[in-house]
Design a protein around this motif. Structure first.
Motif, PDB file in Angstrom:
ATOM      1  N   ARG A   1      14.724  88.511  65.939  1.00 26.89           N
ATOM      2  CA  ARG A   1      14.034  89.593  66.657  1.00 26.89           C
ATOM      3  C   ARG A   1      13.571  90.684  65.688  1.00 26.89           C
ATOM      4  O   ARG A   1      12.540  91.305  65.902  1.00 26.89           O
ATOM      5  N   PHE A   2      14.389  90.939  64.659  1.00 24.47           N
ATOM      6  CA  PHE A   2      14.056  91.985  63.684  1.00 24.47           C
ATOM      7  C   PHE A   2      14.057  91.395  62.270  1.00 24.47           C
ATOM      8  O   PHE A   2      14.934  91.706  61.460  1.00 24.47           O
ATOM      9  N   PRO A   3      13.109  90.521  61.965  1.00 29.66           N
ATOM     10  CA  PRO A   3      13.172  89.785  60.694  1.00 29.66           C
ATOM     11  C   PRO A   3      13.079  90.678  59.463  1.00 29.66           C
ATOM     12  O   PRO A   3      13.840  90.483  58.506  1.00 29.66           O
ATOM     13  N   ASN A   4      12.202  91.665  59.493  1.00 25.85           N
ATOM     14  CA  ASN A   4      12.038  92.521  58.314  1.00 25.85           C
ATOM     15  C   ASN A   4      13.247  93.419  58.108  1.00 25.85           C
ATOM     16  O   ASN A   4      13.766  93.551  56.997  1.00 25.85           O
ATOM     17  N   LEU A   5      13.672  94.026  59.185  1.00 23.71           N
ATOM     18  CA  LEU A   5      14.818  94.929  59.103  1.00 23.71           C
ATOM     19  C   LEU A   5      16.075  94.172  58.679  1.00 23.71           C
ATOM     20  O   LEU A   5      16.823  94.624  57.800  1.00 23.71           O
ATOM     21  N   SER A   6      16.306  93.017  59.273  1.00 21.93           N
ATOM     22  CA  SER A   6      17.536  92.290  58.947  1.00 21.93           C
ATOM     23  C   SER A   6      17.508  91.795  57.500  1.00 21.93           C
ATOM     24  O   SER A   6      18.547  91.766  56.836  1.00 21.93           O
TER      25      SER A   6
ATOM     26  N   SER B   1      16.098  93.408  55.012  1.00 23.47           N
ATOM     27  CA  SER B   1      16.407  94.591  54.202  1.00 23.47           C
ATOM     28  C   SER B   1      17.895  94.917  54.269  1.00 23.47           C
ATOM     29  O   SER B   1      18.507  95.307  53.277  1.00 23.47           O
TER      30      SER B   1
END
Lengths: 370, 327
Positions: free
Chosen positions: B250-255, B257
């Motif tokens: 669901r949060f590929p970029n955030l996860s 990082s």
């Protein structure tokens, strides 16, 4: 503007603007003692945000006509002032924060224009450089079909030199303004977005081409222009689409007449999410990768914002290297990484914009302290 | 209510007519044992139908089922006349069940639906009737409960067994049947808390919207089906892995990082009583250092270690925000 019901607050009944609007709408207005009954009617509706777009309440602004922009802490605000002419909007954009900002949202038009003009005259008398806009709590030009307020404002601003009016719109209702002697004290501004966003997320707004045509007409009449890419929305293919908008913009508009271009990405109070989900079932804009930002609003994860801004700025600078680009409500890190500088001190972003207004609109006066 | 007590042949009772049934169909083992041992303590209620027609059960479906299984030919029942009103029948059905035990949500839903029928959809009136019958439900809950009955059986069972909250069940209303069933299966298998149900439902729903798929299709993706169909069953672990997988998708970029930050923090080899936290969502550039200590000597020791950490180039790496430029 399609008005289904017209309410008039008792104390607003005898104002010339009220009489004008009643005659223009050819609709009997219902006099009410207390606007609470209208708020209740809207709140009880199955779709209050929609109901509020077809019920017009003519009332008096009992508070300040000139207010500071409600920028939030941490993020850099442009520091412009709002001329509070009314609330809400007859157009229907999925991302519109006004749906969640007003409780309930209702089209209100303030008719005590003499008081508004007094407030403006008092402000003008200070001789302080300032930027004033009507497009924060409503669209600046939606009201023109029922009352010609914008021409009056253009005329008022044209008679002084320290302040500039920014009329921000998604409409094309500029014809009544074209012959006016504005003396460059009115900036005609358009919110721009990609054709996909306009088609899918903005109900009842003018098409991109039509907005640019209206802007072209205004530029021919010597009006300074501004453009606001806000809210920019991330979706598959959005970079190319935004680049295409910029290409169209500069194929029709001379950048020398652009005072500024602002950029801002989709951000929202968490309360907006269920409203968008309910009212715009096909819209996916609320399902992107958002984080809860420092001001409590949901924002795209910062690297995604930076990437989007960087692409758009590159495209703008390719066509118009001299144009002033600024961010609406972003922090220093975003400024630094996308524009290579933070808002210049002293005075920061407000001073940058004031100086630009002086340069393009010929303002003269004192810069505000601090 | 006028009722006779009669000995009736079980063959003459039609349990297929379940219009007044509130309880779940399968009788609990304890009920069988009790009836076998002590007989029927509380008599079932049936309603006389027209002549030559079988009796309709009003209350006591499970008792009658047990009696049949025990091979009894006859059973003593309280018999309501054919003219007994629907309202009277529902009152007996509800009171007979609700006074002796607490009803699960599905049973409450059936009772609420019965009352709504006799009250012509007036939830307030239905709530007023329900209270004295031992069923304390307000009009708002009645409206929610009756909506539950339109959902698939798998959802009913998950709610009845307390594996899925009523609100989550109602969130499944706009979904296609296979999605509702798939999510009910997930809840049955992993028994998540209410907060986790909400988190998982929201994540799956939003992922489905983003991928233009149904929730069932998202759950059928290998990322999830491998977790849900793991051969070694450890529910807590499965739930943890499912939530993490969902978050990452669901949060590929955030996860990504976050994972990179954790790795860099590991490289820094912080003492156990020290921690560095990233700003929430990496939105600001202000990081937080936490030191836990109980004695001044410990703090002095930390200060020395901290000085060494500050000289460690890995710290610069940890605080480096160039990830912002290349999501």
């Amino acid at each position: 503007m399609k008005i289904r019901k017209l309410y008039i607050e008792q104390g607003a009944a005898d104002y010339p603007a009220t009489r004008h609007i009643c005659s223009r709408l050819e609709m009997p207005g219902q006099i009410i003692d207390n606007p609470e009954s209208v708020y209740q009617e809207i709140a009880r509706s199955p779709d209050p945000e929609k109901a509020g777009k077809s019920i017009l309440l003519l009332t008096r602004n009992r508070g300040a006509f000139l207010r500071d922009c409600p920028g939030t802490s941490y993020y850099t605000c442009c520091g412009y002032q709002i001329l509070h002419i009314g609330t809400y909007c007859s157009m229907d954009c999925a991302y519109c924060i006004l749906q969640a900002y007003f409780h309930p949202p209702v089209l209100q038009f303030f008719v005590n224009h003499a008081e508004m003009e007094t407030s403006l005259q008092q402000h003008f008398a200070k001789g302080e450089i300032s930027r004033i806009g009507t497009g924060e709590f409503t669209d600046s030009l939606i009201w023109e079909s029922v009352y010609p307020l914008a021409p009056r404002l253009v005329e008022l601003f044209s008679r002084q030199k320290a302040c500039v009016l920014e009329l921000k719109t998604k409409t094309t209702a500029v014809d009544p303004l074209l012959g006016l002697a504005h003396h460059k004290k009115t900036i005609m501004a358009w919110s721009l977005n990609t054709e996909a966003v306009i088609a899918n997320q903005e109900r009842g707004t003018a098409a991109l081409g039509a907005r640019l045509t209206a802007a072209e007409k205004c530029q021919k009449q010597g009006f300074p222009l501004a453009f606001h890419f806000d809210p920019m929305i991330l979706y598959n293919g959005c970079y190319a689409d935004y680049e295409n908008v910029i290409e169209q913009l500069f194929s029709r508009i001379d950048p020398a007449g652009i005072v500024w271009i602002s950029l801002g990405s989709f951000r929202f109070m968490p309360e907006l999410k269920p409203i968008v989900a309910r009212r715009f079932a096909a819209s996916k804009i609320i399902y992107n990768e958002f984080i809860r930002a420092i001001d409590g609003k949901m924002r795209y994860f910062k690297p995604m914002r930076i990437q989007l801004y960087s692409r758009v700025i590159e495209a703008i600078k390719f066509h118009a290297p001299e144009v002033l680009v600024y961010f609406c409500m972003e922090d220093n890190e975003v400024w630094q990484k996308c524009l290579g500088h933070t808002p210049a001190e002293p005075g920061g972003l407000p001073m940058m914009l004031d100086q630009r207004a002086v340069q393009i609109c010929g303002l003269s006066g004192q810069f505000p302290a601090g | 209510m006028q009722a006779e007590t009669l000995l009736i042949f079980l063959d003459a009772i039609d349990t297929r007519d379940n219009r007044y049934q509130i309880s779940d169909s399968d009788p609990p083992e304890a009920l069988s044992e009790s009836i076998d041992e002590a007989g029927l303590i509380s008599l079932p209620w049936v309603q006389q139908q027209e002549a030559d027609k079988a009796f309709r059960v009003v209350a006591g479906f499970r008792r009658i089922t047990v009696c049949r299984k025990l091979g009894w030919p006859q059973v003593t029942c309280r018999v309501l006349p054919a003219g007994a009103s629907k309202l009277s029948c529902w009152k007996i059905a509800i009171a007979d069940n609700a006074v002796t035990r607490s009803l699960n949500l599905l049973e409450q839903a059936r009772a609420a639906a019965g009352l709504m029928e006799v009250c012509d959809g007036d939830a307030k009136q239905a709530a007023q009737l329900a209270g004295p019958l031992g069923l304390r439900i307000n009009p708002q809950l009645i409206r929610k409960l009756t909506r539950l009955l339109a959902l698939p059986g798998a959802v009913h069972q998950a709610v009845a067994q307390n594996r899925m909250s009523l609100n989550i069940a109602l969130s499944l209303e706009p979904m296609d049947e296979s999605s509702a069933v798939a999510f009910a299966g997930l809840c049955q298998n992993l028994n998540p808390t209410v907060n986790h149900q909400q988190e998982i439902f929201t994540g799956l729903y939003e992922l489905a919207r983003l991928q233009d798929k149904s929730l069932a299709d998202v759950l059928a993706q290998s990322d999830f089906s491998e977790i849900l169909h793991a051969t070694r069953k450890d529910r807590r672990r499965q739930l943890q892995v499912l939530r993490r997988t969902l978050y990452n998708l669901r949060f590929p970029n955030l996860s990504r990082s976050e994972a990179a930050f954790e790795q860099k923090k590991k490289n820094l080899r912080l003492p156990e009583n020290m921690n560095i936290s990233a700003p929430p969502g990496f939105e600001s550039n202000v990081y937080t250092l936490t030191i836990r200590f109980s004695q001044s000597r410990q703090l002095c020791d930390c200060a020395e270690k901290l000085a060494a950490i500050c000289r460690n180039p890995e710290l610069e790496d940890l605080l480096d925000r160039s990830f912002n430029e290349n999501p």
